[in-house]
Design a protein around this motif. Sequence first.
Motif, PDB file in Angstrom:
ATOM      1  N   THR A   4     -21.010  -4.698   9.608  1.00 24.08           N
ATOM      2  CA  THR A   4     -20.541  -6.080   9.568  1.00 24.08           C
ATOM      3  C   THR A   4     -21.029  -6.754   8.282  1.00 24.08           C
ATOM      4  OG1 THR A   4     -22.483  -6.862  10.787  1.00 24.08           O
ATOM      5  CG2 THR A   4     -20.513  -6.328  12.076  1.00 24.08           C
ATOM      6  N   GLY A   5     -20.318  -7.809   7.880  1.00 27.34           N
ATOM      7  CA  GLY A   5     -20.685  -8.563   6.689  1.00 27.34           C
ATOM      8  C   GLY A   5     -20.164  -9.979   6.806  1.00 27.34           C
ATOM      9  N   THR A   6     -20.072 -10.696   5.678  1.00 28.38           N
ATOM     10  CA  THR A   6     -19.560 -12.069   5.678  1.00 28.38           C
ATOM     11  C   THR A   6     -18.360 -12.158   4.744  1.00 28.38           C
ATOM     12  OG1 THR A   6     -20.894 -12.845   3.798  1.00 28.38           O
ATOM     13  CG2 THR A   6     -21.926 -12.883   5.998  1.00 28.38           C
ATOM     14  N   LEU A   7     -17.624 -13.244   4.840  1.00 26.89           N
ATOM     15  CA  LEU A   7     -16.442 -13.414   3.995  1.00 26.89           C
ATOM     16  C   LEU A   7     -16.786 -13.438   2.509  1.00 26.89           C
ATOM     17  CD1 LEU A   7     -14.166 -16.003   5.870  1.00 26.89           C
ATOM     18  CD2 LEU A   7     -14.104 -13.513   5.944  1.00 26.89           C
ATOM     19  N   ASP A   8     -17.989 -13.869   2.171  1.00 28.94           N
ATOM     20  CA  ASP A   8     -18.396 -13.892   0.765  1.00 28.94           C
ATOM     21  C   ASP A   8     -18.386 -12.493   0.152  1.00 28.94           C
ATOM     22  OD1 ASP A   8     -18.741 -16.624   0.745  1.00 28.94           O
ATOM     23  OD2 ASP A   8     -20.887 -16.532   1.221  1.00 28.94           O
ATOM     24  N   ASP A   9     -18.482 -11.466   0.987  1.00 31.58           N
ATOM     25  CA  ASP A   9     -18.467 -10.087   0.494  1.00 31.58           C
ATOM     26  C   ASP A   9     -17.108  -9.700  -0.099  1.00 31.58           C
ATOM     27  OD1 ASP A   9     -21.096  -9.748   1.330  1.00 31.58           O
ATOM     28  OD2 ASP A   9     -20.507  -9.016   3.314  1.00 31.58           O
ATOM     29  N   LEU A  10     -16.080 -10.520   0.140  1.00 34.51           N
ATOM     30  CA  LEU A  10     -14.746 -10.229  -0.403  1.00 34.51           C
ATOM     31  C   LEU A  10     -14.648 -10.508  -1.906  1.00 34.51           C
ATOM     32  CD1 LEU A  10     -12.437 -11.713   2.388  1.00 34.51           C
ATOM     33  CD2 LEU A  10     -12.812  -9.290   1.887  1.00 34.51           C
ATOM     34  N   ALA A  11     -15.571 -11.298  -2.442  1.00 34.12           N
ATOM     35  CA  ALA A  11     -15.528 -11.663  -3.862  1.00 34.12           C
ATOM     36  C   ALA A  11     -15.470 -10.415  -4.737  1.00 34.12           C
ATOM     37  CB  ALA A  11     -16.748 -12.504  -4.217  1.00 34.12           C
ATOM     38  N   GLY A  12     -14.506 -10.409  -5.670  1.00 36.20           N
ATOM     39  CA  GLY A  12     -14.332  -9.287  -6.577  1.00 36.20           C
ATOM     40  C   GLY A  12     -13.481  -8.155  -6.033  1.00 36.20           C
ATOM     41  N   LYS A  13     -13.004  -8.283  -4.813  1.00 37.56           N
ATOM     42  CA  LYS A  13     -12.208  -7.215  -4.183  1.00 37.56           C
ATOM     43  C   LYS A  13     -10.706  -7.468  -4.338  1.00 37.56           C
ATOM     44  CE  LYS A  13     -15.974  -5.530  -2.156  1.00 37.56           C
ATOM     45  NZ  LYS A  13     -16.590  -4.245  -2.536  1.00 37.56           N
ATOM     46  N   THR A  14      -9.946  -6.394  -4.232  1.00 33.00           N
ATOM     47  CA  THR A  14      -8.494  -6.499  -4.094  1.00 33.00           C
ATOM     48  C   THR A  14      -8.188  -6.526  -2.601  1.00 33.00           C
ATOM     49  OG1 THR A  14      -8.069  -5.289  -6.144  1.00 33.00           O
ATOM     50  CG2 THR A  14      -6.269  -5.395  -4.554  1.00 33.00           C
ATOM     51  N   VAL A  15      -7.532  -7.597  -2.164  1.00 35.34           N
ATOM     52  CA  VAL A  15      -7.320  -7.819  -0.737  1.00 35.34           C
ATOM     53  C   VAL A  15      -5.833  -7.757  -0.406  1.00 35.34           C
ATOM     54  CG1 VAL A  15      -7.673  -9.422   1.187  1.00 35.34           C
ATOM     55  CG2 VAL A  15      -9.363  -9.298  -0.665  1.00 35.34           C
ATOM     56  N   LEU A  16      -5.498  -7.001   0.623  1.00 35.25           N
ATOM     57  CA  LEU A  16      -4.111  -6.908   1.086  1.00 35.25           C
ATOM     58  C   LEU A  16      -3.941  -7.857   2.271  1.00 35.25           C
ATOM     59  CD1 LEU A  16      -2.141  -3.572   1.596  1.00 35.25           C
ATOM     60  CD2 LEU A  16      -1.639  -5.658   2.830  1.00 35.25           C
ATOM     61  N   LEU A  17      -3.028  -8.813   2.116  1.00 34.86           N
ATOM     62  CA  LEU A  17      -2.743  -9.770   3.188  1.00 34.86           C
ATOM     63  C   LEU A  17      -1.460  -9.440   3.936  1.00 34.86           C
ATOM     64  CD1 LEU A  17      -3.515 -13.167   1.371  1.00 34.86           C
ATOM     65  CD2 LEU A  17      -4.977 -11.963   2.989  1.00 34.86           C
ATOM     66  N   GLY A  18      -0.553  -8.689   3.277  1.00 32.78           N
ATOM     67  CA  GLY A  18       0.771  -8.500   3.856  1.00 32.78           C
ATOM     68  C   GLY A  18       1.637  -9.709   3.573  1.00 32.78           C
ATOM     69  N   LYS A  19       2.792  -9.770   4.228  1.00 36.56           N
ATOM     70  CA  LYS A  19       3.729 -10.865   3.957  1.00 36.56           C
ATOM     71  C   LYS A  19       4.397 -11.351   5.240  1.00 36.56           C
ATOM     72  CE  LYS A  19       4.781  -8.644  -0.456  1.00 36.56           C
ATOM     73  NZ  LYS A  19       5.797  -7.903  -1.228  1.00 36.56           N
ATOM     74  N   GLY A  20       4.483 -12.672   5.367  1.00 34.12           N
ATOM     75  CA  GLY A  20       5.305 -13.254   6.422  1.00 34.12           C
ATOM     76  C   GLY A  20       4.717 -13.308   7.808  1.00 34.12           C
ATOM     77  N   SER A  21       3.574 -12.672   8.023  1.00 34.41           N
ATOM     78  CA  SER A  21       2.995 -12.639   9.365  1.00 34.41           C
ATOM     79  C   SER A  21       1.998 -13.771   9.551  1.00 34.41           C
ATOM     80  CB  SER A  21       2.288 -11.304   9.594  1.00 34.41           C
ATOM     81  OG  SER A  21       1.161 -11.202   8.740  1.00 34.41           O
ATOM     82  N   PHE A  22       1.601 -13.996  10.804  1.00 36.28           N
ATOM     83  CA  PHE A  22       0.566 -14.984  11.086  1.00 36.28           C
ATOM     84  C   PHE A  22      -0.721 -14.620  10.357  1.00 36.28           C
ATOM     85  CE2 PHE A  22      -3.250 -15.937  13.613  1.00 36.28           C
ATOM     86  CZ  PHE A  22      -3.213 -17.324  13.593  1.00 36.28           C
ATOM     87  N   GLY A  23      -1.080 -13.323  10.387  1.00 36.05           N
ATOM     88  CA  GLY A  23      -2.307 -12.870   9.735  1.00 36.05           C
ATOM     89  C   GLY A  23      -2.299 -13.128   8.240  1.00 36.05           C
ATOM     90  N   ALA A  24      -1.146 -12.917   7.601  1.00 37.90           N
ATOM     91  CA  ALA A  24      -1.041 -13.142   6.154  1.00 37.90           C
ATOM     92  C   ALA A  24      -1.202 -14.618   5.819  1.00 37.90           C
ATOM     93  CB  ALA A  24       0.306 -12.630   5.652  1.00 37.90           C
TER      94      ALA A  24
END
Length: 320
Positions: free
Chosen positions: A133-153
Amino acid sequence: MTKFLKHMGAMMAAGVLLAGTAQAETRVTYKSAKSGSSYYQMGVELAEAMKAGTDGGIIVTIEESQGSTQNVMEVRARGGDYVFTTPPALVGLAQQGKGPFEGKSAPQFDEIRALFPIPSLTMHFVMAGEGGTGTLDDLAGKTVLLGKGSFGATEGEKYLTLFGLADKVKIADAELSNAVAALKNGQIGAFVTAGSFPAPNVVEAAASTPVTLLSLSPEQVAETKRTRLVIPAGTYAGQDQDVVTTSLPVAAFTTTKMDDETAYQLTRTYWEQKARMAGTSAWWGGVTADLMAHITTPLHPGAVRYYEEAGIALPDARNQ
């Protein structure tokens, strides 16, 4: 002649028996999500549970859907056999003529009534690497895939902006269906997905490569204005701690056109079969009576009858 009369009598009796059986059978249409999605699979499982729990008295036919908004819109042309799934908040928007329903108000929206909660849409932030487990701050500097058009994106993009991460990450131009392979191959550092837990794509990712699930702080949860939800430790491979995230409650609805007895039997059978369904698919285990508090739409009188018999506390909306 006597044998003939006896034979005819037996045939007539059998016919009456069959007619009684056919008359006792209730058919319901259940509209949820796209085929292949976890919510479509839930619908299939629910249909099987209804058939088993009522000895074939209720037969549920699953219909593919393009999403929750379409499910609500179809209320305008459906009858008393229609059951659909959607977040309770979306029903409220339909009844107020807001959001996706602006300029599309219909009197039928006021006839929508709730039956029971189903697994919530749960936000998952999944990052490559050991750690559990980690925190959202760990996303800094990463390439993130959100997808498109969905609630999650949409929700994922909102959170990146809300917590000052939008300029610290690179958004991958890819479909969410490619997330697991892309994470495993190092093409992305993380992906965001929303679905009932355990989410199939997160299960697949955790089973094929070390992953870290990210938790939100209490302050972050409050900022999202969503419902707090805990994904218990051990839900996914390598997850040794609880993960705090957000969710969007989802429920099954019908309208006042459905008769009270059918609504009662659907609700009763659902709760009585839920433990068996959870034994097959873990996402049903996340549904508890506590989720009733998130249903803001009036409950169907048939459903109210079951909850009162079962001693389950109801939201104030039941009296409307």
